[in-house]
Design an enzyme around this catalytic site. Structure first.
Site, PDB file in Angstrom:
ATOM      1  N   SER A   3     -25.623  11.177  80.429  1.00 59.05           N
ATOM      2  CA  SER A   3     -24.848  11.268  81.857  1.00 59.05           C
ATOM      3  C   SER A   3     -25.379   9.969  82.390  1.00 59.05           C
ATOM      4  O   SER A   3     -26.360   9.538  82.399  1.00 59.05           O
ATOM      5  CB  SER A   3     -25.731  12.556  82.357  1.00 59.05           C
TER       6      SER A   3
ATOM      7  N   LYS B 289     -20.602  11.093  79.977  1.00 60.91           N
ATOM      8  CA  LYS B 289     -20.393  11.777  81.427  1.00 60.91           C
ATOM      9  C   LYS B 289     -20.569  10.807  82.570  1.00 60.91           C
ATOM     10  O   LYS B 289     -21.860  10.140  82.711  1.00 60.91           O
ATOM     11  CB  LYS B 289     -21.513  12.983  81.387  1.00 60.91           C
ATOM     12  N   LEU B 290     -19.724  10.451  83.441  1.00 63.66           N
ATOM     13  CA  LEU B 290     -19.777   9.519  84.531  1.00 63.66           C
ATOM     14  C   LEU B 290     -20.261  10.196  85.600  1.00 63.66           C
ATOM     15  O   LEU B 290     -19.331  11.270  86.235  1.00 63.66           O
ATOM     16  CB  LEU B 290     -18.501   8.849  84.624  1.00 63.66           C
ATOM     17  N   LYS B 291     -21.158   9.773  86.558  1.00 68.72           N
ATOM     18  CA  LYS B 291     -21.315  10.316  87.724  1.00 68.72           C
ATOM     19  C   LYS B 291     -20.400   9.742  88.739  1.00 68.72           C
ATOM     20  O   LYS B 291     -20.146   8.519  88.558  1.00 68.72           O
ATOM     21  CB  LYS B 291     -22.730  10.059  88.406  1.00 68.72           C
TER      22      LYS B 291
ATOM     23  N   ASP C 295     -18.830  14.333  86.627  1.00 65.10           N
ATOM     24  CA  ASP C 295     -19.741  14.926  87.377  1.00 65.10           C
ATOM     25  C   ASP C 295     -19.763  14.652  88.883  1.00 65.10           C
ATOM     26  O   ASP C 295     -20.252  13.393  89.278  1.00 65.10           O
ATOM     27  CB  ASP C 295     -20.994  15.075  86.854  1.00 65.10           C
TER      28      ASP C 295
ATOM     29  N   ASN D 210     -21.087  16.416  91.637  1.00 66.22           N
ATOM     30  CA  ASN D 210     -22.261  16.846  92.170  1.00 66.22           C
ATOM     31  C   ASN D 210     -21.916  17.243  93.655  1.00 66.22           C
ATOM     32  O   ASN D 210     -22.711  16.959  94.714  1.00 66.22           O
ATOM     33  CB  ASN D 210     -23.369  16.076  92.370  1.00 66.22           C
TER      34      ASN D 210
ATOM     35  N   GLU E 176     -16.881  18.122  86.413  1.00 61.17           N
ATOM     36  CA  GLU E 176     -18.009  19.053  86.576  1.00 61.17           C
ATOM     37  C   GLU E 176     -18.384  19.101  88.299  1.00 61.17           C
ATOM     38  O   GLU E 176     -18.335  17.938  88.968  1.00 61.17           O
ATOM     39  CB  GLU E 176     -19.305  18.511  86.154  1.00 61.17           C
TER      40      GLU E 176
ATOM     41  N   ASP F 291     -21.685  23.764  87.742  1.00 60.38           N
ATOM     42  CA  ASP F 291     -23.241  23.510  87.486  1.00 60.38           C
ATOM     43  C   ASP F 291     -24.205  24.151  88.560  1.00 60.38           C
ATOM     44  O   ASP F 291     -24.435  25.219  88.570  1.00 60.38           O
ATOM     45  CB  ASP F 291     -23.406  21.745  87.295  1.00 60.38           C
TER      46      ASP F 291
ATOM     47  N   LYS G 187     -28.214  25.141  82.451  1.00 63.10           N
ATOM     48  CA  LYS G 187     -29.588  24.546  82.760  1.00 63.10           C
ATOM     49  C   LYS G 187     -30.432  25.585  82.822  1.00 63.10           C
ATOM     50  O   LYS G 187     -30.407  26.320  83.994  1.00 63.10           O
ATOM     51  CB  LYS G 187     -29.435  23.688  84.037  1.00 63.10           C
TER      52      LYS G 187
ATOM     53  N   GLY H 153     -28.814  18.805  82.062  1.00 62.67           N
ATOM     54  CA  GLY H 153     -30.053  18.167  81.830  1.00 62.67           C
ATOM     55  C   GLY H 153     -30.642  17.858  83.438  1.00 62.67           C
ATOM     56  O   GLY H 153     -29.619  17.823  84.468  1.00 62.67           O
TER      57      GLY H 153
HETATM   58  O1  SMG Z   1     -31.199  15.009  82.361  1.00 65.26           O
HETATM   59  O2  SMG Z   1     -29.713  13.614  81.694  1.00 65.26           O
HETATM   60  C1  SMG Z   1     -30.181  14.185  82.348  1.00 65.26           C
HETATM   61  C2  SMG Z   1     -29.380  14.088  83.904  1.00 65.26           C
HETATM   62  C3  SMG Z   1     -28.398  14.775  83.635  1.00 65.26           C
HETATM   63  O3  SMG Z   1     -26.493  14.283  85.080  1.00 65.26           O
HETATM   64  C4  SMG Z   1     -27.652  14.813  84.863  1.00 65.26           C
HETATM   65  N1  SMG Z   1     -27.843  15.894  85.877  1.00 65.26           N
HETATM   66  O4  SMG Z   1     -25.833  17.285  88.090  1.00 65.26           O
HETATM   67  O5  SMG Z   1     -25.817  17.437  86.074  1.00 65.26           O
HETATM   68  C5  SMG Z   1     -26.220  16.877  86.927  1.00 65.26           C
HETATM   69  C6  SMG Z   1     -27.384  16.201  87.073  1.00 65.26           C
HETATM   70  C7  SMG Z   1     -28.522  16.468  87.996  1.00 65.26           C
HETATM   71  C8  SMG Z   1     -29.711  15.855  88.085  1.00 65.26           C
HETATM   72  S1  SMG Z   1     -29.494  14.239  89.342  1.00 65.26           S
HETATM   73  C9  SMG Z   1     -31.224  13.834  89.275  1.00 65.26           C
HETATM   74 MG    MG Z   2     -24.258  18.347  87.205  1.00 63.10          MG
END
Ligand code: SMG
Ligand code: MG
Length: 376
Positions: free
Chosen positions: A136, A162-164, A189, A191, A214, A239, A263, A291
């Site tokens: 990610s 995966k790109l935020k 993703d 969020n 996501e 998620d 998760k 994660g």
């Molecule tokens: O553990 O590699 C990891 C992070 C993966 O992007 C990730 N997690 O929304 O999926 C999600 C985010 C939540 C954690 S942000 C601190």
């Molecule tokens: Mg997520």
């Protein structure tokens, strides 16, 4: 059946190799609560995936500490036996606090399995010894910086990027990464940073051949996710919205998503995560392991789960070196082919290294049956 003698909490902090930015904030130092269950003939470890602030979820480290110390751990201690199903049942008396509950339930399960010499993966019914790793990628300062990071992770061997994303730079960056890498597995993703009115952004991503989008919309809104899924071709994955097997069932029934990010730390532990997996497998919905920037403790739990047959997509199960200069446990390493070994030792198969744990711990407290012990 082995009995639980005490429950010990650790507040740990570890610097990250690089800050991780999402649409809701930036993590520079990983901080979390670790739980150690001391049973008659084994110890067990669990990790709470909450962060310092209630941003990803309503839970946060200080709250989780108090919830575990004052409410949850006493129930588990009263239940007595190191039996994860019994601990989970006892904790149903209290609502919410799933991340805090997960840390306890997982630690109890670890202790029980270690006492029997059984690996978590084996006990769960793992279908494989290695899992495919994705990574990610946090929101970068510029598109060029993002492309450079993606290149680096692909060179490491990661099998899915995966790109935020966040409003403003989303479509441009997705197109730039796709243009640079036409054939990789690519997902995004958000969020929960968007509203249904922003559907145009996601329609514009339909030609980027994404594996999934996501959590595009509000974490409490299945109806709007279903409406969005009806307007775009790319699969929606949820998620934050999925807190339980009941949520996963409802989301799939309503068409709010086609893929589920599991998760275990978000849904109240490995037992509930397994139920979500089983349900999704039955109805043919792909799942993958998310994660929460876990230390080696949570990572070991995630890897065991990700070895189940329904986990058909690479997870956010990256190598320790992607997160920490020095993990708490022995580091998890990814092979150049982008896979990682599932721990095969008893329980979760790893423990924090004592010297490293001591160096990372900023607070520690032991909870015993009947009364709270003094702070150390
Ligand atoms: O553990 O590699 C990891 C992070 C993966 O992007 C990730 N997690 O929304 O999926 C999600 C985010 C939540 C954690 S942000 C601190
Ligand atoms: Mg997520």
């Amino acid at each position: 059946m082995t009995r639980i003698a005490a429950i010990e909490l650790f507040l740990v902090e570890l610097p990250l190799v690089r800050p991780f930015r999402t649409s809701f904030g930036e993590t520079v130092t990983k901080r979390c609560v670790l739980v150690r269950v001391e049973a008659d003939d084994a110890e067990g470890w669990g990790e709470c995936v909450a962060d310092d602030r209630p941003d990803f979820s309503g839970e946060f480290n200080e709250g989780a500490w108090i919830a575990i110390r004052d409410f949850l751990a006493p129930l588990v201690l009263d239940a007595g036996d190191a039996d994860a199903a019994r601990a989970e049942l006892a904790l149903r008396a209290l609502r919410g606090n799933r991340m805090a509950k997960a840390a306890l339930i997982d630690a109890v399960l670890d202790a029980a399995l270690r006492a029997r010499g059984v690996s978590l993966a084996g006990w769960l019914g793992a279908a494989r010894h290695r899992v495919e790793c994705g990574v990610s990628v946090g929101i970068a300062a510029t598109t060029d910086a993002l492309l450079e990071q993606v290149d680096g992770y692909l060179a490491d061997g990661y099998r899915r990027i995966k790109l935020k994303i966040e409003p403003g730079t989303d479509v441009e960056r997705v197109r730039a990464v796709r243009a640079a890498h036409p054939d990789i597995l690519l997902s995004v993703d958000a969020n929960a940073a968007y509203r249904l009115d922003d559907a145009e952004v996601f329609r514009a991503m339909d030609d980027a051949d994404l594996l999934m989008i996501e959590q595009p919309l509000h974490h409490e809104d299945f109806a709007q996710h279903a409406a969005l899924q009806g307007q775009i071709e790319t699969d929606v994955c949820l998620d934050e919205s999925i807190r339980s097997a009941a949520d996963a069932t409802a989301a799939l029934d309503l068409g709010a998503c086609r893929i589920v990010n599991i998760k275990q730390g978000r849904v109240g532990g490995i037992l509930e995560a397994k139920r979500i997996h089983d349900h999704c497998l039955t109805r043919g919905a792909p799942v993958w392991c998310g994660g929460m920037l876990e230390t080696g403790v949570g990572r070991a739990q995630n890897l065991a789960l990700a070895a189940l047959p329904g986990f058909t997509l690479p997870g956010d199960t990256s190598a320790s070196s992607r997160y920490f200069p020095d993990d708490l446990t022995e580091p998890f390493e990814m092979a150049p082919d982008g896979t990682m070994a599932v721990p095969s030792g008893a329980g979760i198969g790893v423990t924090p290294r004592p010297d490293r744990l001591a160096a990372c711990t900023s607070r520690r407290e032991i909870i015993r049956r009947g009364a709270r012990a003094a702070k150390e």
